[in-house]
Design an enzyme around this catalytic site. Structure first.
Site: not given
Ligand code: NAI
Length: 409
Positions: A239, A269, A292-294
């Protein structure tokens, strides 16, 4: 929708920079637009010229559009960030200039979910260590600590777009899936919500984090959470690097209470670099590290191309700002035999009263109207009968609070 638009498609100038995926161009061309491609990032005078010449400008992460560039945005209608985030654009300044900014926040959802499951299996089979050893010529076939994931419990923290996809995939592997989210979420399949983060930590063999970076999630997996996790369990973070206290994780790994981890994101990073970069876990063979390639797949890039191109089309053809990150979101259904007037104005008291005065003075018929505002900007979409649309349009455009006004079809 009538093609008799007052802004013909061939006159709309779309510039896509930085080798944006060809699917974006295909999507726009199929909708009747012409696209100019520039394979590189732009800066300085070249960028100012592109901003000045374009109605729609698409960028990836390396082209920075800030206030000085936006000063050239005389005819720019919208900016597309062909990326998950929008850090490369000063979105507040763009809103002030009447320019909505679109991105594709969820185009890489499936890519992240798939890699997460890859990491779950790799941790359970100690692939990180076996891979390192065999690269050194060591043939270690020991089965100590190697398990199937079937029947094990995956705890998903943050059951949003990615978390839910992980939940579906994990169930197909025969895992039990529990999740915790601060919002009430409908469980998919047999995924089961638990009452708190602590309840999840008590039960999960794998804890996978899918929350955004917020003040509440920063350091949410710290010493006491790691201590609370089951002995021999795993942490997976794809995340944001801020979510896990990495020093506490190192301590928990050293004590072997935590059996391993998979990390795709880190508190700091580097920018893309050829220099070496130490993420602080290189001494731990049971930690799988990815840079960071997710979300970095061809498919995600293609999805981003299509999603942002469709946002451009929705905005140009219908005035839809659905998904814009800096603008009131309005998506009014189309009504036959009307002309649509789009007005972006500074959000000052009395704007709607002024518009309604104009409409009643000219005796126009409003078929549909929607006004949405953010703190600084108001966005009005109005469908009026054709005969009077030009007059209404030009009088609204002349209002002192109007920033941009456009008439469609
Ligand atoms: P999203 O907004 O669809 O889902 C996030 C969820 O976390 C929501 O349901 C929200 O209610 C919940 N949430 C927020 N604060 C919380 C807390 N304190 N406790 C429990 N739940 C909580 O976001 P999505 O698209 O699912 O992305 C999730 C993460 O993945 C983000 O941090 C995003 O930046 C990261 N990400 C990483 C990538 C990578 O390359 N590794 C690529 C795309 C996203």
């Amino acid at each position: 929708m009538s093609q008799a638009t007052s802004f013909p498609r061939e006159r709309i100038r779309i510039t896509l920079l930085e080798n944006i995926h060809p699917a974006a161009r295909e999507t726009l061309e199929e909708a009747g637009y012409m696209v100019e491609l520039i394979p590189r990032a732009l800066e300085g005078d070249e960028l100012n010229a592109a901003v000045a010449a374009s109605h729609l400008l698409g960028v990836r992460s390396r082209t920075k559009i800030r206030a000085p560039q936006l000063a050239h945005a005389g005819k720019l209608l919208a900016i597309g960030c062909f990326s998950v985030g929008t850090d490369q654009v000063a979105i507040g300044d763009a809103a002030q200039a009447g320019v909505p900014v679109f991105n594709a926040p969820h185009a890489s959802t499936r890519s992240v979910a798939e890699l997460t499951m890859g990491h779950v299996v790799a941790l359970a089979r100690r692939i990180g260590e076996k891979n390192l050893k065999l690269h050194r010529g060591e043939w270690d076939k020991s089965l100590a600590g190697a398990h199937e994931v079937r029947g094990r419990t995956l705890g998903i923290v943050g059951y949003g777009h990615i978390g839910q996809q992980v939940g579906i995939l994990a169930e197909a592997f025969g895992m039990r899936v529990i999740f915790h989210d601060i919002q009430k979420k409908l469980p998919l399949g047999l995924n089961r919500p638990v009452s708190s983060l602590d309840a999840l930590l008590d039960e999960a063999d794998f804890v996978s984090l899918h929350v955004p970076d917020t003040p509440r999630t920063r350091g949410m997996i710290g010493p006491s959470q790691l201590e609370r996790m089951k002995a021999g369990s795993y942490v997976i973070n794809l995340s944001r690097g801020s979510v896990v206290d990495v020093e506490a994780l190192r301590t928990a790994l050293r004590s072997t209470h935590i059996a391993g981890a998979a990390l795709d994101v880190f508190p700091t990073e580097p920018a893309p670099t050829n220099a070496t970069f130490d993420v602080g876990f290189t001494d731990f063979p049971n930690v799988i590290l990815t840079p960071h390639i997710g979300g970095n797949t061809e498919e995600a890039q293609r999805n981003i191309g299509i999603e942002v191109a469709n946002s451009f089309i929705g905005f140009i053809d219908r005035g839809s700002t659905e998904g814009a990150v800096n603008f009131p979101n309005v998506n009014l259904p189309e009504i036959p035999d009307t002309h649509r007037i789009l007005n972006i104005h500074r959000n000052v008291p009395g704007a709607l009263a002024e518009v309604n005065r104009i409409v009643s003075e000219v005796g126009a018929n409003i078929e549909a109207q929607q006004l949405a505002t953010t703190r600084d900007i108001g966005y009005l979409v109005m469908d009026v009968n054709k005969e009077l649309s030009d007059e209404v349009n030009s009088r609204i455009a002349a209002l002192p609070m109007s920033v941009r006004t456009r008439i469609l079809y």
